[in-house]
Design an enzyme around this catalytic site. Sequence first.
Site, PDB file in Angstrom:
ATOM      1  CG  ASP A 172      -2.307   0.371   0.985  1.00 17.73           C
ATOM      2  OD1 ASP A 172      -2.533   1.496   0.502  1.00 17.73           O
ATOM      3  OD2 ASP A 172      -3.197  -0.449   1.243  1.00 17.73           O
ATOM      4  CG  ASP A 200      -4.898   5.375   1.039  1.00 17.93           C
ATOM      5  OD1 ASP A 200      -5.775   4.496   1.119  1.00 17.93           O
ATOM      6  OD2 ASP A 200      -4.884   6.402   1.741  1.00 17.93           O
ATOM      7  CD  GLU A 260      -9.087   4.090  -1.671  1.00 20.25           C
ATOM      8  OE1 GLU A 260     -10.067   3.779  -0.987  1.00 20.25           O
ATOM      9  OE2 GLU A 260      -8.175   4.819  -1.234  1.00 20.25           O
ATOM     10  CG  HIS A 273      -9.078  -2.160   3.937  1.00 19.74           C
ATOM     11  ND1 HIS A 273      -8.843  -2.133   2.567  1.00 19.74           N
ATOM     12  CD2 HIS A 273      -8.753  -0.932   4.398  1.00 19.74           C
ATOM     13  CE1 HIS A 273      -8.403  -0.930   2.241  1.00 19.74           C
ATOM     14  NE2 HIS A 273      -8.322  -0.194   3.326  1.00 19.74           N
ATOM     15  CG  ASP A 274     -11.556   1.185   3.134  1.00 18.47           C
ATOM     16  OD1 ASP A 274     -11.146   1.139   4.311  1.00 18.47           O
ATOM     17  OD2 ASP A 274     -10.898   1.673   2.190  1.00 18.47           O
TER      18      ASP A 274
HETATM   19  C1  GLC Z   1      -8.358   4.645   1.912  1.00 19.15           C
HETATM   20  C2  GLC Z   1      -8.119   3.409   2.730  1.00 19.15           C
HETATM   21  C3  GLC Z   1      -8.841   3.569   4.042  1.00 19.15           C
HETATM   22  C4  GLC Z   1      -8.257   4.764   4.757  1.00 19.15           C
HETATM   23  C5  GLC Z   1      -8.254   6.017   3.876  1.00 19.15           C
HETATM   24  C6  GLC Z   1      -7.336   7.065   4.406  1.00 19.15           C
HETATM   25  O1  GLC Z   1      -9.669   4.830   1.580  1.00 19.15           O
HETATM   26  O2  GLC Z   1      -8.515   2.267   2.029  1.00 19.15           O
HETATM   27  O3  GLC Z   1      -8.802   2.416   4.830  1.00 19.15           O
HETATM   28  O4  GLC Z   1      -8.986   5.018   5.914  1.00 19.15           O
HETATM   29  O5  GLC Z   1      -7.837   5.762   2.567  1.00 19.15           O
HETATM   30  O6  GLC Z   1      -6.000   6.715   4.221  1.00 19.15           O
END
Ligand code: GLC
Length: 558
Positions: free
Chosen positions: A98, A199, A255, A320-321
């Site tokens: 990540d 991220d 992402e 995980h989200d």
């Molecule tokens: C992304 C991650 C998440 C995190 C956010 C801030 O969305 O997947 O888990 O809380 O970024 O870094």
Amino acid sequence: MERNWWKEAVVYQVYPRSFLDANGDGIGDLRGIIRKLDYIKELGVDVIWLNPVYQSPNDDNGYDISNYYQIMDDFGTMADFDELLAEAHRRGLRLVMDLVVNHTSDEHPWFRESRSSRDNPKRDYYIWRPARNGREPNNWRSFFTQSAWEWDETTGEYYLHLFSKKQPDLNWENPEVRREIYRMMRWWLDKGIDGFRMDVINFLAKPAGLPDAPPADQPSVFGGPLYANQPGIHPYLQEMHREVLSRYDIMTVGETGFVAPEHGVLYTGADRRELNMVFHFEIVDTPAQLDLPLLKAIWGKWYHGLKEGKGWNSIYLNNHDQPRQVSRFGNDRQYRVESAKLLATLTLTLPGTPYIYQGEELGMTNVCFETIDDYRDIEMLNRYAEQVAAGRDPQTVLAGLRPKCRDNSRTPLQWDDSPQAGFTSGEPWIKVNPNYPAINAAAAEADPGSVLHYYRKLLRLRKQTPALVYGDYRCLDEADPFIYSYLRTLDGERFWVLLNFSDQPQTVALPDELRHSRRELLLANYPEAENCGAVLPLRPWEARLYRMAMESGSAERA
Ligand code: GLC
Ligand code: CA
């Protein structure tokens, strides 16, 4: 279409905190992952994506990084990491890390310096603004808190944080920041890692002048679309590509919230020199009530949009989200096994690189904790506190937040039916899902009809079937509310996927174009029921994958 290993790969996402605890402190760790590499390999995946393992005070489970060059104490040491990487490679598995560079932890030395005085050389590493009329510089709401701005006493200014106040946003306009980040990326890539999941990467460039989010007269507005896809993002990513990514044989996935296929091609187009693929949110952001025609329309639109722009997609239904996919899109009670297999069939045969989230291969479900005290996720805890403070009934608030809570997918992986599901010999950092005596890896291993064995078969099949990777995609029933039927076609080979997204039996009339082709059932989630007529009956949540003979000179071949 150009062939690339990352198009053919299947990715398995490991959330280290909840995977396996090797030393009994209740927190999953790198040695736990090393112990289970054979399990991951045997599943048939190619790549492991690790959620952040860097040093972090864990305000947001590792997404608040205080040192990019060290491993979080909870997870182990750099020696453990090196061993994990070597052991993964020895098994032919690649490892993707990540990359969290929209923000750091407020405990990162850069931020400690930055906040120490207005003229500190690192001041400009972050985004500082004076008060506006005695208040926040604009009306932005953050993902986790009321305002995206935090007042800092020492220097009498606000800093920006799109996430928690312990996650200050980096100032990407500062070339020194970018140089430092590229240096860090190269450091990891030189170690031999195989890529990055980036991220919230489309938030790096902030809108010029940091304008209020509409409606501008509200004290606090969530301005998602305003935070994302600013024109400045593309020069940053192209620079990152030039300085870092292009020098290695790696995969990258961004992402990216708030993107449509038009944006998707800009990020992933083959000639753009930015990223290999993105995670868009259009599927996971659909309403809770399953709307199959809407889902088909989204997948279709992305397929066509990216195909024309020579981009590439990723396919995921959970991570995980997000809540567990069988609870969100399937039926996790009466048809848990059937619907988990159906969703696997879907994600592993749609066009795009598939991502499997740990425990998905066991059909793990959402969790329903009785009290807020059992939840750990900062987003959940902050929203709960905010709504309760606004005077709402706590039980109602809890019930409202539960279905989408991120902790649904963060409970420990269920390895067996021993105490704590075999995850830890201690007290787990978050409670295990009470359904572990029935749903666990050991039980799945012993049962040939399990979700786990189905994943293994399906992954083997996918490996042998280039059409499922590179084939054209065509949906045969856009409007049907229960049935999803589509073809994947490549070089004279044709595959037909047939899925019943409902608790009821359905029937499917064989489309004319398929009526006269011989078909071979390759995989199904029910015992075979051969039907020779022109109408196929499907049982609840039935999924079938056929190879269809191609008639010479048929339209598909053209
Ligand atoms: C992304 C991650 C998440 C995190 C956010 C801030 O969305 O997947 O888990 O809380 O970024 O870094
Ligand atoms: Ca541990």
